[in-house]
Motif scaffolding. Structure first.
Motif, PDB file in Angstrom:
ATOM      1  N   TYR A 419       0.850  -1.290   0.251  1.00  0.00           N
ATOM      2  CA  TYR A 419       0.074  -0.056   0.140  1.00  0.00           C
ATOM      3  C   TYR A 419       0.670   1.277  -0.108  1.00  0.00           C
ATOM      4  N   LEU A 420       1.840   1.281   0.854  1.00  0.00           N
ATOM      5  CA  LEU A 420       3.012   2.522   0.918  1.00  0.00           C
ATOM      6  C   LEU A 420       3.506   2.852  -0.668  1.00  0.00           C
ATOM      7  N   ASN A 421       4.006   1.608  -1.383  1.00  0.00           N
ATOM      8  CA  ASN A 421       4.526   2.011  -2.455  1.00  0.00           C
ATOM      9  C   ASN A 421       3.612   2.012  -3.611  1.00  0.00           C
ATOM     10  N   TYR A 422       2.361   1.879  -3.472  1.00  0.00           N
ATOM     11  CA  TYR A 422       1.375   2.122  -4.560  1.00  0.00           C
ATOM     12  C   TYR A 422       0.510   3.498  -3.970  1.00  0.00           C
ATOM     13  N   ALA A 423       1.001   4.261  -3.173  1.00  0.00           N
ATOM     14  CA  ALA A 423       0.533   5.301  -2.869  1.00  0.00           C
ATOM     15  C   ALA A 423      -0.667   5.440  -2.064  1.00  0.00           C
ATOM     16  N   LYS A 424      -1.236   4.126  -1.542  1.00  0.00           N
ATOM     17  CA  LYS A 424      -2.336   4.075  -0.804  1.00  0.00           C
ATOM     18  C   LYS A 424      -2.102   4.307   0.632  1.00  0.00           C
ATOM     19  N   PHE A 425      -1.940   5.613   0.804  1.00  0.00           N
ATOM     20  CA  PHE A 425      -1.054   5.998   2.117  1.00  0.00           C
ATOM     21  C   PHE A 425      -2.257   5.700   3.235  1.00  0.00           C
ATOM     22  N   ASN A 426      -3.513   6.110   2.952  1.00  0.00           N
ATOM     23  CA  ASN A 426      -4.498   5.854   4.280  1.00  0.00           C
ATOM     24  C   ASN A 426      -4.649   4.371   4.472  1.00  0.00           C
ATOM     25  N   PHE A 427      -4.653   3.615   3.633  1.00  0.00           N
ATOM     26  CA  PHE A 427      -4.748   2.179   3.752  1.00  0.00           C
ATOM     27  C   PHE A 427      -3.466   1.474   4.429  1.00  0.00           C
ATOM     28  N   CYS A 428      -2.355   1.940   4.259  1.00  0.00           N
ATOM     29  CA  CYS A 428      -0.980   1.557   4.627  1.00  0.00           C
ATOM     30  C   CYS A 428      -1.309   1.833   6.246  1.00  0.00           C
ATOM     31  N   TYR A 429      -1.703   3.069   6.354  1.00  0.00           N
ATOM     32  CA  TYR A 429      -1.707   3.822   7.728  1.00  0.00           C
ATOM     33  C   TYR A 429      -2.780   2.832   8.571  1.00  0.00           C
ATOM     34  N   ARG A 430      -3.794   2.702   7.879  1.00  0.00           N
ATOM     35  CA  ARG A 430      -4.863   2.041   8.688  1.00  0.00           C
ATOM     36  C   ARG A 430      -4.318   0.857   9.205  1.00  0.00           C
ATOM     37  N   TRP A 431      -3.618  -0.288   8.322  1.00  0.00           N
ATOM     38  CA  TRP A 431      -3.313  -1.435   8.750  1.00  0.00           C
ATOM     39  C   TRP A 431      -2.305  -1.152   9.724  1.00  0.00           C
ATOM     40  N   CYS A 432      -1.621  -0.222   9.649  1.00  0.00           N
ATOM     41  CA  CYS A 432      -0.433  -0.217  10.646  1.00  0.00           C
ATOM     42  C   CYS A 432      -1.190  -0.015  12.091  1.00  0.00           C
ATOM     43  N   LEU A 433      -1.972   1.014  11.974  1.00  0.00           N
ATOM     44  CA  LEU A 433      -2.731   1.225  13.156  1.00  0.00           C
ATOM     45  C   LEU A 433      -3.479   0.197  13.873  1.00  0.00           C
ATOM     46  N   GLU A 434      -4.085  -0.609  13.041  1.00  0.00           N
ATOM     47  CA  GLU A 434      -4.963  -1.645  13.448  1.00  0.00           C
ATOM     48  C   GLU A 434      -4.125  -2.841  14.052  1.00  0.00           C
ATOM     49  N   ASP A 435      -3.044  -3.147  13.514  1.00  0.00           N
ATOM     50  CA  ASP A 435      -2.040  -4.026  13.945  1.00  0.00           C
ATOM     51  C   ASP A 435      -1.363  -3.537  15.255  1.00  0.00           C
ATOM     52  N   ALA A 436      -1.119  -2.277  15.324  1.00  0.00           N
ATOM     53  CA  ALA A 436      -0.328  -1.429  16.514  1.00  0.00           C
ATOM     54  C   ALA A 436      -1.362  -1.751  17.707  1.00  0.00           C
ATOM     55  N   VAL A 437      -2.661  -1.623  17.315  1.00  0.00           N
ATOM     56  CA  VAL A 437      -3.666  -1.713  18.323  1.00  0.00           C
ATOM     57  C   VAL A 437      -3.719  -3.227  18.843  1.00  0.00           C
ATOM     58  N   GLU A 438      -3.462  -3.933  17.949  1.00  0.00           N
ATOM     59  CA  GLU A 438      -3.661  -5.264  18.724  1.00  0.00           C
ATOM     60  C   GLU A 438      -2.462  -5.999  19.102  1.00  0.00           C
ATOM     61  N   TYR A 439      -1.353  -5.497  18.353  1.00  0.00           N
ATOM     62  CA  TYR A 439      -0.005  -6.511  18.590  1.00  0.00           C
ATOM     63  C   TYR A 439       1.033  -5.379  19.439  1.00  0.00           C
ATOM     64  N   GLY A 440       0.813  -4.281  19.609  1.00  0.00           N
ATOM     65  CA  GLY A 440       1.237  -3.233  20.319  1.00  0.00           C
ATOM     66  C   GLY A 440       2.032  -2.534  19.023  1.00  0.00           C
ATOM     67  N   ASN A 441       2.783  -1.270  19.375  1.00  0.00           N
ATOM     68  CA  ASN A 441       3.591  -0.738  18.421  1.00  0.00           C
ATOM     69  C   ASN A 441       4.835  -1.223  17.890  1.00  0.00           C
ATOM     70  N   LYS A 442       5.302  -1.241  16.727  1.00  0.00           N
ATOM     71  CA  LYS A 442       6.393  -1.854  16.395  1.00  0.00           C
ATOM     72  C   LYS A 442       7.063  -0.969  15.536  1.00  0.00           C
TER      73      LYS A 442
END
Lengths: 642, 501
Positions: A419-442
């Motif tokens: 997503y990041l490389n195909y300029a879908k920044f909001n989607f990349c951000y979303r999944w980072c935040l979803e996983d950060a919520v569930e698994y902790g910040n990485k």
């Protein structure tokens, strides 16, 4: 009259004779001295094998583990680790995990901890050298815990998982050491103190070591009051201390109070193999407890029964080799060695390093069906190199399922980077935040989120994430490099990474969702949109080919031809095929002679094999045309993406 | 020899401490601008009982001194992080009540000490309620993990958990918690929702927690946004069917929409749900009582649902029309003695001016109503256009609240019990993580420059990766322990009954 021969010997003569006999047996003394070093030999041997295995064979895994972890100095990071018993192990584990940035260093630290564990176990149990191999039971089990993780590393809620069990066992062993050296009459007090202090620190591992303390008491204490009293105290404190702390801590579910500090896998039956090493770990000290001896008893054995030890050594070794062989089998079978997993890890790292050539080169060596993530990495590399249109169908294709307990989602494995490389920044951000919520910040999520914020112009938000990364030990330089762009956004436009991504950021805003399917979303999105931006056109056309969408292909193809002097091979292949299928005249299309000739050959081969099924035709066509779009169009079907 | 190794670290520590000055330099150069500090506490008005407003001096230097000058005294603090001791701070604020603190920042540079232009902090005469509760939640999309409802003592830095969802969550069965709410700033009567595992509404009445199931066959959902009646054991709720969608490009990232919503009231004494407003083409939400309990304010948007309910196409159409959902401000009279409602009336036609109103809150003196207004929709925490507005209930005129708003989100607000302080949520710091801000509302009904919730160390807001959600004032702390709440949540809920009209 008695002869000189039969004359009874005096005491001093007997002593001299005995002395001479002893002096005549230097080899036996020498053997005994060697025996004492056996545990050290086993330990060094194990450490060497383990180190090489981890630092070399598991290198990519360790690197990724470090990216999927985070350690920060300061109280804000520490605070959540004080919220549950046993979580301080994870805090310490997180600190160690950051050193996997250099796999040789992190692996060295891990192996060193295992050696310390061996020493602590010997201190605690004092087993005879002939049983030295038993000291390796725990470290081998710990190694199996670490090397069996595989895809679970993406779902781990611990920051320092690879170190947690080791640190827990080390604390347990040290507490047993202290127990061993405590005066006997005060050992019950130590049990109580250890439970009260150790449970918040080490959770389950404190309970484990306390259980072993009571076992040692039953086995070794001479006075019945100690032999019964200590286990009673142990059981009482093991039962009550966790309950007491349940009312102190506010984050522990009551059902888990006796398992604090252990991981919580999601599917207990399917993940039995992940639990098995934990079971072995727990019981690894049992033989040590049964074989433990007092100092006096050890000395007596060394002095008196030399002959017996040497004579029985082969039997003892045989028993232990069988034991260790079983454990080694456990370690080896749990050594997650999946080729596609390794490829995914390596491709992820190479992509982050922008080593696109290596990704493409490695993709040529695939000899089994790749996962969709591998295919996406390969396509991304080709896209970045401007070679997608010419080469993307020259590789093995497919959609092998990840070798995992659960249905893995690309959003967790590598989809964010797509997503990041195909300029879908909001989607990349979303999944980072979803996983950060569930698994902790990485580290990985913070890097991606900071880039998404930076590229989409949310500079304050980017600053927050980059300031956090600046506090890490190994990613501070990277963060400072990005902060330059925050301070001077004009510099970002000159950044090569940005230049290959930002041109794709030309779509309007709308409400949408990806249904957790990265590839399908990207394919559908680029297949259904078009701009005049050259990079975007490449992306759109390649997606149209993958989707086998003929109506979408033609307008894009003609637009592409107008603005490009050269048409890549696969686009030509698609054009000539679609013209044939739709019965258009291909002569008006810009198709190279080579492509025309090859297509004629394709048609000829087809006509020479009438009545055969796809399955029957596949091997032949793969060998002749496996590097064409035509092969992909007819023979690569029903590929499921995750 | 051993003694050297013991005393050496002690000596080093003393040396380090000595190197941080806490004496105001005598010689310095004046700089004609105020210092850059974080958080920005320049020109604010603070309550006399607030915890120390710690800040970091962002100017480059080798040493730092901050001097507070007030009526009858002076407080000097050394260090880049200005962290006054709580006792000194309290004494200073008590002495300076009703007057200003003058703050001077001195920075030691290579060229010597410099003094920045002084700035002031006014100390208001009226105190702030001592406790604030909020939910700590990541600005997440769908998933959740650790959720806590916390309470913070505003006179110091003590923060404790009211409830932690992990007490009852497992890997496969999570529990979400939200919507904590108190009756008239008292924690003896309060409520919050638990969703999914062991879900229900936890209502505390006279200090006793009881679990209720507010979902009935006649309502869209269980109770959602709550509002305690100021005197009766009655809670107004919206009931909502909510969905969310995600922006592909906008920094506003998430759009939360109601597919349907109505208003109900839950009579705790009778376990009875009473409908208030259930028009299928109206989306009623955010109930809020007037302090006398005679009026219920709420927001409502109109959307013609005909032919679209329950269809995929209808859902898509509704989603695409998200900017057309404009909520107006309404009110409905209530008779406390008969527990009946009168006829509702529109107070502000926000749709007519192309805006959308949410979260009405009437001031404790009943004269003003604070609300959030943005360009559209009801979930303004994600809308950068949303700002705080003040409605004069006597004249019916409203204005944007001066000094308080920013270019980013302002939302969820509430009044202190004395009506002199407002707490609200804002994302002005980074656009994503909500922080609680306080603003003084003086007797001339003017709002003053807000300040962010003070923390024990200045970088706390940067380090925290959760948002402060639903800040609510309380006069005293919640004394029920998290474990007691967990125990109550494990119990079978009392099922609410529905009273049809």
């Amino acid at each position: 009259m008695k002869s000189e021969k039969n004359k009874p010997k005096t005491y001093s003569e007997l002593q001299k004779e005995l002395q001479k006999k002893k002096e005549k047996r230097p080899s036996k003394k020498y053997s005994l001295a060697l025996l004492r070093y056996l545990p050290l030999v086993w330990a060094v041997l194990f450490a060497s094998i383990a180190y090489v295995g981890l630092a070399v064979d598991q290198r990519e895994f360790l690197l990724r583990t470090q990216e999927l972890s985070l350690f920060l100095p300061g109280r804000a990071f520490l605070h959540p680790f004080l919220a549950e018993p046993g979580l301080l192990l994870d805090y310490a584990g997180a600190w160690f995990t950051q050193f996997f940035y250099y796999p040789w260093l992190g692996a060295g630290m891990l192996v060193t901890l295992w050696l310390l564990l061996i020493a602590a176990l010997q201190c605690a149990f004092r087993i005879h050298a002939k049983w030295g191999l038993c000291l390796l039971l725990a470290p081998v089990a710990l190694m199996a815990i670490d090397t069996s993780v595989g895809y679970w590393i993406f779902h781990m809620k611990f920051q320092g998982y690879l170190f947690n069990a080791t640190l827990g066992m080390l604390l347990a062993a040290l507490s047993l050491c202290i127990y061993r050296y405590f005066p006997v009459r005060w050992r019950a007090c130590w049990i109580a103190v250890w439970m009260i202090v150790g449970y918040p620190l080490a959770g389950f591992y404190a309970l484990l070591s306390t259980g072993y303390m009571s076992l040692m008491a039953i086995k070794e204490e001479r006075l019945w009051i100690q032999r019964i009293g200590q286990p009673i105290v142990a059981l009482l404190f093991m039962a009550l201390v966790p309950v007491f702390y349940y009312y102190i801590y506010t984050q522990t579910n009551y059902v888990f109070i006796y398992f604090a500090g252990l991981p919580t896998f999601m599917f207990p039956t399917r993940e039995f193999s992940l639990w098995l090493p934990y079971g072995v770990m727990c019981f690894s000290m049992l033989p040590l407890a049964l074989l433990s001896q007092s100092r006096a008893s050890l000395k007596k054995e060394d002095d008196v029964s030399n002959k017996k030890v040497i004579r029985n050594l082969p039997i003892y070794l045989f028993i232990q080799v069988v034991l260790l062989g079983s454990l080694s089998y456990l370690a080896i079978t749990n050594w997650f060695n999946d080729v596609n997993f390794r490829n995914e890890l390596k491709m992820n790292r190479l992509a982050w390093d922008k080593n696109w050539d290596q990704i493409i080169e490695d993709a040529h060596t695939w000899d089994k069906e790749p996962t969709r993530l591998m295919v996406l990495f390969k396509n991304l590399a080709l896209f970045k190199e401007g070679r997608a249109g010419d080469e993307m169908f020259r590789f093995l294709d497919g959609g092998a399922k990840e070798n995992s307990f659960i249905d893995e989602r690309m959003t967790q494995l590598g989809g964010k980077y797509m997503y990041l490389n195909y300029a879908k920044f909001n989607f990349c951000y979303r999944w980072c935040l979803e996983d950060a919520v569930e698994y902790g910040n990485k580290v990985e999520y913070l890097k991606y989120m900071s880039l998404c914020a930076l590229y989409s112009g949310e500079l304050k938000l980017a600053t927050k994430y980059l300031h956090t990364l600046e506090k890490t030990r190994f990613h501070a330089d990277w963060a400072r490099e990005q902060l330059r762009f925050v301070r001077n956004p004009q510099l970002l436009k000159e950044d090569p990474d940005f230049q290959t991504i930002y041109p794709l950021y030309v779509y309007p805003d709308r409400l949408d969702g990806d249904q957790n399917l990265v590839e399908i979303y990207l394919l559908k999105f680029f297949n259904s949109t078009w701009t005049t931006v050259p990079l975007y056109q490449e992306m759109s056309l390649t997606c149209t080919l993958v989707m086998k969408d003929i109506p979408s292909f033609w307008p894009r193809f003609f637009e592409y031809c107008k603005s490009h002097s050269r048409v890549p091979v696969h686009y030509q292949e698609a054009a000539i095929l679609y013209a044939y299928l739709e019965k258009h005249n291909p002569s008006i299309l810009p198709i190279d002679e080579d492509v025309k000739n090859r297509f004629n050959e394709f048609q000829r081969t087809l006509s020479q094999n009438p009545g055969k099924t796809e399955e029957q035709l596949q091997p032949l066509f793969h060998s002749l045309f496996g590097d064409t779009f035509w092969y992909f169009y007819f023979f690569v079907r029903n590929v499921k993406s995750n | 020899m051993k003694k050297i190794f013991f005393f050496l670290p002690v000596l080093c520590a003393l040396f380090l401490l000595a190197s941080c000055s806490s004496e105001v330099p005598n010689n310095f150069t004046e700089v004609q601008r105020t210092p850059q500090i974080y958080p920005d506490y320049l020109g604010i008005t603070i309550p006399p009982n607030i915890a120390p407003l710690t800040f970091r001096v962002l100017e480059d230097g080798e040493d730092y001194v901050t001097r507070y000058t007030y009526k009858g005294g002076e407080l000097v603090v050394g260090g880049k992080d200005c962290i006054p001791s709580i006792d000194d701070w309290r004494a200073m604020l008590q002495a300076a009540k009703g007057s200003a603190l003058q703050i001077d920042v001195f920075v030691k540079t290579v060229k010597g000490w410099v003094k920045y232009k002084s700035f002031e902090q006014m100390v208001a005469p009226e105190p702030i309620d001592e406790y604030l509760s909020y939910r700590l939640i990541a600005p997440s999309y769908v998933s959740y993990e650790h959720l806590t409802i916390n309470q913070r003592n505003l006179t110091n830095f003590d923060e404790t958990e009211i409830y932690n969802n992990m007490l009852l969550s497992t890997e496969e069965n999570g529990q979400c918690i939200n919507c904590h709410s108190y009756q008239n700033y008292s924690t003896k009567n309060m409520q919050f929702h638990a969703r999914q595992t062991l879900g229900g509404t936890m209502i505390v009445v006279d200090g006793k927690p009881v679990k209720y199931d507010l979902k009935t066959d006649s309502t869209i959902s269980g109770g959602v946004y709550p509002a305690w009646h100021p005197t009766q054991k009655l809670i107004a709720y919206s009931v909502n069917s909510t969905g969310q969608a995600f922006h592909t490009r906008s920094p506003e990232k998430i759009e939360v929409q109601d597919r349907a919503s109505d208003l109900i009231v839950f009579d705790i004494e009778r376990d009875m749900i009473i409908p208030v407003s259930t028009d299928p083409n109206q989306y009623e939400i955010f109930p809020s009582w007037s302090p006398d309990g005679n009026t219920l304010y709420f927001c409502s948007a109109y959307y013609d649902m005909s032919d679209t309910v329950g269809t995929h196409q209808g859902d898509r159409l509704q989603m695409d029309a998200y900017q057309k959902f404009k909520y107006d401000l309404w009110r409905i009279p209530y008779n406390p003695s008969t527990k009946t409602f009168g006829k509702k009336e529109k107070v502000i036609d926000a749709a007519a001016i192309g805006k959308s109103i949410t979260l009405p809150r009437v001031s404790p003196d009943g004269k003003y109503l604070l609300f959030t207004m943005g360009d559209y929709g009801c979930f303004h925490i994600w809308h950068k256009s949303s700002d705080l507005y003040l409605l004069d209930l006597a004249t019916g005129k409203f204005r944007k609240l001066e000094n308080v708003n920013s270019p980013d989100v302002e939302s969820y607000h509430t009044w202190s019990s004395n009506g002199r302080w407002i707490v609200f949520s804002s994302r002005r710091e980074d656009g994503s993580y909500t922080r609680s801000y306080f603003a003084y509302f003086d007797k001339q009904h003017k709002a003053h420059r807000p300040f962010v919730l003070p923390q024990a160390y200045p970088e706390h807001n940067h380090d925290r990766y959760t948002s402060y959600n639903i800040p609510e004032f309380m006069k005293e702390p919640v004394t029920i322990s998290p474990q007691q709440f967990a125990s109550a949540l494990k119990a079978e809920p009392i099922k609410a009954k529905y009273q049809s009209r």
